[in-house]
Write an enzyme that holds these catalytic residues in place. Structure first.
Site, PDB file in Angstrom:
ATOM      1  N   SER A   1      -3.848   8.314   8.857  1.00 27.80           N
ATOM      2  CA  SER A   1      -5.205   7.759   8.926  1.00 27.80           C
ATOM      3  C   SER A   1      -5.617   7.653  10.393  1.00 27.80           C
ATOM      4  O   SER A   1      -4.748   7.542  11.278  1.00 27.80           O
ATOM      5  CB  SER A   1      -5.199   6.361   8.305  1.00 27.80           C
ATOM      6  OG  SER A   1      -6.403   5.682   8.600  1.00 27.80           O
TER       7      SER A   1
ATOM      8  N   TYR B   1      -1.125  -1.842   7.867  1.00 22.58           N
ATOM      9  CA  TYR B   1      -1.619  -0.490   7.574  1.00 22.58           C
ATOM     10  C   TYR B   1      -1.565   0.441   8.788  1.00 22.58           C
ATOM     11  O   TYR B   1      -1.038   1.555   8.702  1.00 22.58           O
ATOM     12  CB  TYR B   1      -3.044  -0.588   7.020  1.00 22.58           C
ATOM     13  CG  TYR B   1      -3.571   0.719   6.479  1.00 22.58           C
ATOM     14  CD1 TYR B   1      -3.119   1.220   5.268  1.00 22.58           C
ATOM     15  CD2 TYR B   1      -4.524   1.457   7.184  1.00 22.58           C
ATOM     16  CE1 TYR B   1      -3.603   2.420   4.769  1.00 22.58           C
ATOM     17  CE2 TYR B   1      -5.008   2.658   6.688  1.00 22.58           C
ATOM     18  CZ  TYR B   1      -4.550   3.122   5.475  1.00 22.58           C
ATOM     19  OH  TYR B   1      -5.034   4.318   4.985  1.00 22.58           O
TER      20      TYR B   1
HETATM   21  N1  LIG Z   1     -10.225   6.513   1.661  1.00 29.04           N
HETATM   22  C1  LIG Z   1     -10.096   6.305   2.945  1.00 29.04           C
HETATM   23  O1  LIG Z   1     -11.053   5.820   3.608  1.00 29.04           O
HETATM   24  C2  LIG Z   1      -8.811   6.680   3.647  1.00 29.04           C
HETATM   25  C3  LIG Z   1      -8.831   6.777   5.057  1.00 29.04           C
HETATM   26  C4  LIG Z   1      -7.668   7.137   5.721  1.00 29.04           C
HETATM   27  C5  LIG Z   1      -6.500   7.384   5.011  1.00 29.04           C
HETATM   28  N2  LIG Z   1      -6.492   7.271   3.649  1.00 29.04           N
HETATM   29  C6  LIG Z   1      -5.205   7.549   2.972  1.00 29.04           C
HETATM   30  O2  LIG Z   1      -5.387   8.601   2.035  1.00 29.04           O
HETATM   31  C7  LIG Z   1      -4.467   8.452   0.953  1.00 29.04           C
HETATM   32  C8  LIG Z   1      -5.210   8.570  -0.348  1.00 29.04           C
HETATM   33  O3  LIG Z   1      -6.129   7.510  -0.455  1.00 29.04           O
HETATM   34  P1  LIG Z   1      -7.495   7.620  -1.256  1.00 29.04           P
HETATM   35  O4  LIG Z   1      -8.580   7.298  -0.316  1.00 29.04           O
HETATM   36  O5  LIG Z   1      -7.559   8.881  -2.026  1.00 29.04           O
HETATM   37  O6  LIG Z   1      -7.323   6.341  -2.212  1.00 29.04           O
HETATM   38  P2  LIG Z   1      -7.464   6.166  -3.809  1.00 29.04           P
HETATM   39  O7  LIG Z   1      -8.673   6.863  -4.317  1.00 29.04           O
HETATM   40  O8  LIG Z   1      -7.335   4.696  -4.050  1.00 29.04           O
HETATM   41  O9  LIG Z   1      -6.166   6.917  -4.361  1.00 29.04           O
HETATM   42  C9  LIG Z   1      -4.884   6.412  -4.117  1.00 29.04           C
HETATM   43  C10 LIG Z   1      -3.882   7.165  -4.966  1.00 29.04           C
HETATM   44  O10 LIG Z   1      -2.582   6.606  -4.705  1.00 29.04           O
HETATM   45  C11 LIG Z   1      -1.966   6.314  -5.949  1.00 29.04           C
HETATM   46  N3  LIG Z   1      -1.050   5.183  -5.792  1.00 29.04           N
HETATM   47  C12 LIG Z   1      -1.309   3.969  -5.230  1.00 29.04           C
HETATM   48  N4  LIG Z   1      -0.230   3.183  -5.336  1.00 29.04           N
HETATM   49  C13 LIG Z   1       0.736   3.907  -5.973  1.00 29.04           C
HETATM   50  C14 LIG Z   1       2.063   3.629  -6.398  1.00 29.04           C
HETATM   51  N5  LIG Z   1       2.629   2.437  -6.224  1.00 29.04           N
HETATM   52  N6  LIG Z   1       2.767   4.619  -7.026  1.00 29.04           N
HETATM   53  C15 LIG Z   1       2.196   5.820  -7.247  1.00 29.04           C
HETATM   54  N7  LIG Z   1       0.946   6.138  -6.882  1.00 29.04           N
HETATM   55  C16 LIG Z   1       0.216   5.185  -6.260  1.00 29.04           C
HETATM   56  C17 LIG Z   1      -3.132   5.996  -6.908  1.00 29.04           C
HETATM   57  O11 LIG Z   1      -2.749   6.286  -8.238  1.00 29.04           O
HETATM   58  P3  LIG Z   1      -2.451   5.233  -9.425  1.00 29.04           P
HETATM   59  O12 LIG Z   1      -3.307   4.031  -9.167  1.00 29.04           O
HETATM   60  O13 LIG Z   1      -2.807   5.994 -10.658  1.00 29.04           O
HETATM   61  O14 LIG Z   1      -0.983   4.979  -9.293  1.00 29.04           O
HETATM   62  C18 LIG Z   1      -4.161   7.017  -6.449  1.00 29.04           C
HETATM   63  O15 LIG Z   1      -3.935   8.257  -7.084  1.00 29.04           O
HETATM   64  C19 LIG Z   1      -3.766   7.103   1.178  1.00 29.04           C
HETATM   65  O16 LIG Z   1      -2.491   7.331   1.756  1.00 29.04           O
HETATM   66  C20 LIG Z   1      -4.685   6.374   2.146  1.00 29.04           C
HETATM   67  O17 LIG Z   1      -3.976   5.453   2.943  1.00 29.04           O
HETATM   68  C21 LIG Z   1      -7.614   6.941   2.951  1.00 29.04           C
END
Ligand SMILES: NC(=O)c1ccc[n+]([C@@H]2O[C@H](COP(=O)([O-])OP(=O)(O)OC[C@H]3O[C@@H](n4cnc5c(N)ncnc54)[C@H](OP(=O)(O)O)[C@@H]3O)[C@@H](O)[C@H]2O)c1
Length: 265
Positions: free
Chosen positions: A145, A158
């Site tokens: 991130s 984080y």
């Molecule tokens: N969105 C942003 O602004 C942003 C910015 C920078 C970095 N990121 C990073 O990008 C990645 C993806 O995030 P996103 O934005 O796509 O978020 P999201 O839409 O909330 O998706 C998160 C995914 O992680 C899975 N997950 C969470 N906890 C889990 C667990 N204990 N076991 C297995 N799966 C788990 C969830 O699936 P289930 O709930 O079905 O398990 C979901 O598929 C993350 O690493 C996040 O830190 C996001």
């Protein structure tokens, strides 16, 4: 992109039920990869798998796992072995953020967080990379991130967890790149997904201007291109690239001051 017509390559993606992980599943499938989709929500994963089979004609396997369970990475690896699936690409994408200050959250919440964000990532790389190295081909994307560079939030793990991912990804890329295995730390900024709903900050971040945001599909496409090109670190989007360049030049005293002023990122 395929190994050959009979043996397409296979990607395993954690957190493929929503957001960036789901978008990455589509990008890999569009590029002739079969997909193994891992997360906790079975119904959501089945929907993604059905869409992928229908749209791209690729195989899509669903595996329900909670990565907070320290036994999950080994179970995922063993399941792939039982299915005779050789994993050519690994995307460690599953993640979330805790919105509590450090002492507000119980220890178990921090343990689970570090298990999902860091330990499972390292273990999945350790399990799957040896066969990639042996075959002379592998692609690994670890989701970090821009928070790895940004001022810290009070007590929040984080930024520290994502800095670890940036450093770790570069280190294993240095080791594995000469053997045909690329590893990329993909470092998005604000991305439309379920992330801020899970974190409980949707209300605050929805006030941020549109130019700060990217879609999950844009981030996924840039991540795919970056790992194929062999970039060890990639920040998607010009705005995020500019921000991280500025932040990496700031003296730590200025960053500390900005951290103190910060309420929500
Ligand atoms: N969105 C942003 O602004 C942003 C910015 C920078 C970095 N990121 C990073 O990008 C990645 C993806 O995030 P996103 O934005 O796509 O978020 P999201 O839409 O909330 O998706 C998160 C995914 O992680 C899975 N997950 C969470 N906890 C889990 C667990 N204990 N076991 C297995 N799966 C788990 C969830 O699936 P289930 O709930 O079905 O398990 C979901 O598929 C993350 O690493 C996040 O830190 C996001």
């Amino acid at each position: 992109m395929s190994n050959d017509a009979e043996h397409p390559r296979t990607v395993l993606i954690t957190g493929a039920s929503a957001g960036i992980g789901k978008a990455l599943a589509h990008v890999f499938a569009q590029n002739d990869f079969d997909v193994v989709l891992v997360a906790r929500r079975e119904e959501k994963l089945n929907e993604v798998a059905e869409a992928i089979k229908k749209q791209y004609g690729q195989m899509a396997y669903v595996l329900i796992e909670n990565l907070a369970d320290p036994a999950a990475p080994q179970r995922i690896f063993d399941w792939c072995q039982q299915q005779h699936l050789s994993i050519d690409a690994l995307v460690n994408n599953a993640g979330y953020a805790l919105h509590n200050e450090f002492l507000e959250a119980p220890w178990q919440a921090h343990m689970d967080f570090l298990q999902v964000l860091n330990i499972s990532v390292v273990q999945l790389c350790h399990l799957f990379a040896p066969a990639m190295k042996e075959r002379g081909y592998g692609r690994i994307i670890n989701l970090a991130s821009v928070a790895a560079w940004s001022p810290q939030l009070k007590g929040n793990l984080y930024g520290a967890a994502k800095s670890f991912i940036v450093d770790f990804s570069q280190a294993i890329d240095l080791e594995l790149h000469p053997h045909g295995v690329h590893c990329t730390a993909l470092c998005p900024g604000f991305t439309f997904s379920e992330f801020h709903d899970v974190m409980g900050t949707r209300g605050q971040v929805s006030k941020l201007p549109r130019f700060l945001w990217m879609t999950a599909e844009e981030v996924a496409q840039e991540g795919f291109d970056a790992v194929m090109e062999g970039k060890p670190v990639h920040v998607p989007g010009r705005v995020n690239q500019g921000l991280t360049q500025v932040m990496s030049m700031l003296p730590s005293s200025v960053k500390h001051y900005l951290s103190k002023q910060q309420k929500v990122m």
